[in-house]
Design an enzyme around this catalytic site. Structure first.
Site, PDB file in Angstrom:
ATOM      1  N   THR A  24     -12.864  -1.519  -9.761  1.00 33.74           N
ATOM      2  CA  THR A  24     -13.488  -1.007  -8.522  1.00 33.74           C
ATOM      3  C   THR A  24     -12.919   0.335  -8.067  1.00 33.74           C
ATOM      4  O   THR A  24     -13.241   0.801  -6.978  1.00 33.74           O
ATOM      5  CB  THR A  24     -13.323  -2.033  -7.376  1.00 33.74           C
ATOM      6  OG1 THR A  24     -11.925  -2.247  -7.128  1.00 33.74           O
ATOM      7  CG2 THR A  24     -13.993  -3.357  -7.716  1.00 33.74           C
ATOM      8  N   LYS A  85      -3.419  -5.302  -5.603  1.00 31.55           N
ATOM      9  CA  LYS A  85      -2.211  -4.615  -6.069  1.00 31.55           C
ATOM     10  C   LYS A  85      -1.362  -4.138  -4.892  1.00 31.55           C
ATOM     11  O   LYS A  85      -1.879  -3.612  -3.912  1.00 31.55           O
ATOM     12  CB  LYS A  85      -2.579  -3.419  -6.952  1.00 31.55           C
ATOM     13  CG  LYS A  85      -3.445  -3.787  -8.163  1.00 31.55           C
ATOM     14  CD  LYS A  85      -3.690  -2.597  -9.077  1.00 31.55           C
ATOM     15  CE  LYS A  85      -4.671  -2.934 -10.178  1.00 31.55           C
ATOM     16  NZ  LYS A  85      -6.071  -2.875  -9.757  1.00 31.55           N
ATOM     17  N   HIS A 118       1.634  -2.461  -8.350  1.00 31.13           N
ATOM     18  CA  HIS A 118       0.733  -1.432  -8.905  1.00 31.13           C
ATOM     19  C   HIS A 118       1.467  -0.486  -9.852  1.00 31.13           C
ATOM     20  O   HIS A 118       0.953  -0.143 -10.918  1.00 31.13           O
ATOM     21  CB  HIS A 118       0.082  -0.650  -7.756  1.00 31.13           C
ATOM     22  CG  HIS A 118      -1.193   0.033  -8.142  1.00 31.13           C
ATOM     23  ND1 HIS A 118      -2.234   0.223  -7.265  1.00 31.13           N
ATOM     24  CD2 HIS A 118      -1.612   0.575  -9.293  1.00 31.13           C
ATOM     25  CE1 HIS A 118      -3.226   0.855  -7.876  1.00 31.13           C
ATOM     26  NE2 HIS A 118      -2.863   1.072  -9.107  1.00 31.13           N
ATOM     27  N   ASN A 168       1.623  -0.991 -15.150  1.00 29.38           N
ATOM     28  CA  ASN A 168       2.286   0.270 -15.524  1.00 29.38           C
ATOM     29  C   ASN A 168       3.784   0.108 -15.794  1.00 29.38           C
ATOM     30  O   ASN A 168       4.543   1.062 -15.654  1.00 29.38           O
ATOM     31  CB  ASN A 168       2.070   1.331 -14.432  1.00 29.38           C
ATOM     32  CG  ASN A 168       0.614   1.726 -14.301  1.00 29.38           C
ATOM     33  OD1 ASN A 168       0.013   2.213 -15.251  1.00 29.38           O
ATOM     34  ND2 ASN A 168       0.028   1.487 -13.134  1.00 29.38           N
ATOM     35  N   GLY A 221     -11.543   5.194 -21.990  1.00 33.61           N
ATOM     36  CA  GLY A 221     -11.048   6.552 -21.782  1.00 33.61           C
ATOM     37  C   GLY A 221     -10.616   6.638 -20.343  1.00 33.61           C
ATOM     38  O   GLY A 221      -9.804   5.850 -19.895  1.00 33.61           O
ATOM     39  N   PHE A 273     -20.803   2.308 -11.975  1.00 40.77           N
ATOM     40  CA  PHE A 273     -21.477   2.143 -10.682  1.00 40.77           C
ATOM     41  C   PHE A 273     -22.991   2.214 -10.834  1.00 40.77           C
ATOM     42  O   PHE A 273     -23.712   2.331  -9.863  1.00 40.77           O
ATOM     43  CB  PHE A 273     -20.949   3.185  -9.681  1.00 40.77           C
ATOM     44  CG  PHE A 273     -19.503   2.946  -9.344  1.00 40.77           C
ATOM     45  CD1 PHE A 273     -19.139   1.918  -8.480  1.00 40.77           C
ATOM     46  CD2 PHE A 273     -18.498   3.696  -9.922  1.00 40.77           C
ATOM     47  CE1 PHE A 273     -17.803   1.657  -8.182  1.00 40.77           C
ATOM     48  CE2 PHE A 273     -17.159   3.447  -9.637  1.00 40.77           C
ATOM     49  CZ  PHE A 273     -16.820   2.423  -8.766  1.00 40.77           C
ATOM     50  N   ARG A 277     -25.500   0.320 -16.758  1.00 44.79           N
ATOM     51  CA  ARG A 277     -24.215   0.300 -17.472  1.00 44.79           C
ATOM     52  C   ARG A 277     -23.432  -0.975 -17.165  1.00 44.79           C
ATOM     53  O   ARG A 277     -22.749  -1.510 -18.033  1.00 44.79           O
ATOM     54  CB  ARG A 277     -23.386   1.529 -17.105  1.00 44.79           C
ATOM     55  CG  ARG A 277     -23.852   2.781 -17.826  1.00 44.79           C
ATOM     56  CD  ARG A 277     -22.675   3.700 -18.132  1.00 44.79           C
ATOM     57  NE  ARG A 277     -23.181   5.013 -18.537  1.00 44.79           N
ATOM     58  CZ  ARG A 277     -23.012   6.113 -17.831  1.00 44.79           C
ATOM     59  NH1 ARG A 277     -22.362   6.078 -16.676  1.00 44.79           N
ATOM     60  NH2 ARG A 277     -23.481   7.258 -18.262  1.00 44.79           N
TER      61      ARG A 277
END
Length: 324
Positions: A24, A85, A118, A168, A221, A273, A277
């Site tokens: 999102t 997060k 996060h 991360n 990507g 969005f 897709r």
């Protein structure tokens, strides 16, 4: 394991995570109402895993979309797996639970299914998401991430979240949590940038060895937002190998990139969005890559990280300088 639209994997705490999630995140310039609409479409299409964050500043809209789909009978709350997060300005242990409660209030939820740190890159506490000094440099904070983790464990014990994880983190940072004296709950996942140009093979092997699920963001990507991403980097979805495989299976290069992750045992996030897709990305269960196809995609790895977070390079917990 046969993959179908209802496929989920069991995490190390016994809860299950759907293998395909809907991301999102949207740039600041993007209207929040469009994000709300996209989440509704995603739920209608069949997504049950919704990936959000306080940092995205759209949890009200995301929560509104989910609640609307519950109200109209499309889903029940327990059908939805929502990831939230903990943003970096709230990594200080005393702030963790209040940050979570802010998200719960925005979402109008009683609990979050998965709450993750996060980034390991703690920032100065306060209202600014990216606090800067007079020279425009980020103001870092020095936080013991093991203490942050204990505060996350307390949120789970309080029933505010079902599962807790990280994002991360590199191997060293994961090991720091795993080796923490008195560890109550292991992280269930590590959400990281992962795609054919950065396939995270070593980190994936390490996570599998510790029964930690790897969740891939930027699997297609990147959003290529200028403040985070070097604009000279190659476009993943224009890669000739992905395009040749897309042609072979009459699928899109995006679907090939998503399918690749599922077959490696990675939970993958897809983001779009536009209705078409969103629908197309969920067709990832309609075909299967061969072992040769998987090897061909493996060979594309060049350890190319789109989201290098250059503003954080000097941070003592900068995770991307290590090998993995």
């Amino acid at each position: 394991m046969e993959l179908c639209k209802d496929t989920s994997v069991k995490m190390n705490d016994g809860h299950r995570i759907p293998v395909v999630g809907f991301g999102t995140y949207a740039p600041d310039t993007f209207p929040k109402s469009k994000c709300e609409e996209a989440v509704k479409v995603a739920i209608e299409v069949g997504y049950r895993h919704i990936d959000g964050a306080y940092f995205y500043e759209n949890e009200e809209e995301v929560g509104g979309a989910i609640r609307e789909k519950i109200a109209d009978g499309t889903v029940k709350r327990e059908d939805i797996f929502y990831t939230g997060k903990l943003w970096s300005t709230f990594n200080a242990p005393v702030m963790v639970q209040s940050a979570l409660k802010k998200s719960l209030k925005s979402l109008q939820f009683d609990y979050i299914d998965l709450y993750i740190i996060h980034t390991p890159l703690s920032l100065k506490p306060g209202d600014d998401l990216l606090p800067e000094d007079g020279n425009g440099k980020l103001i870092f904070d020095n936080v013991d991430l093991c203490a942050t983790w204990e505060a996350m464990e307390a949120c789970k014990d309080a029933g505010l979240v079902k599962s807790i994880g990280v994002s991360n983190f590199n191997r060293r940072q994961l090991e720091m949590i795993l080796n923490k004296p008195g560890l109550k709950y292991k992280p269930v996942c590590n959400q990281v940038e992962c795609h054919p140009y950065l396939n995270q093979r070593k980190l994936l092997e390490f996570c599998k060895s510790k029964n930690i699920v790897l969740v891939a963001f930027s699997a297609l990507g990147s959003h290529r937002e200028e403040r985070w991403v070097d604009q000279s980097t190659p476009l993943l979805l224009e890669d000739p190998v992905l395009n040749a495989l897309a042609k072979k299976y009459s699928q899109s290069p995006a679907l090939v990139a998503l399918r690749y992750q599922l077959q490696r045992g990675v939970v993958v996030l897809a983001k779009s969005f536009t209705r078409k897709r969103i629908e197309d990305n969920f067709k990832v269960f309609d075909f299967q890559l061969t072992e040769e196809d998987m090897k061909a995609i493996d060979s594309l790895n060049q350890n190319l990280r789109y989201d290098l977070c250059p503003q954080f390079l000097d941070h003592p917990e900068y995770p991307f300088a290590d090998d993995y």
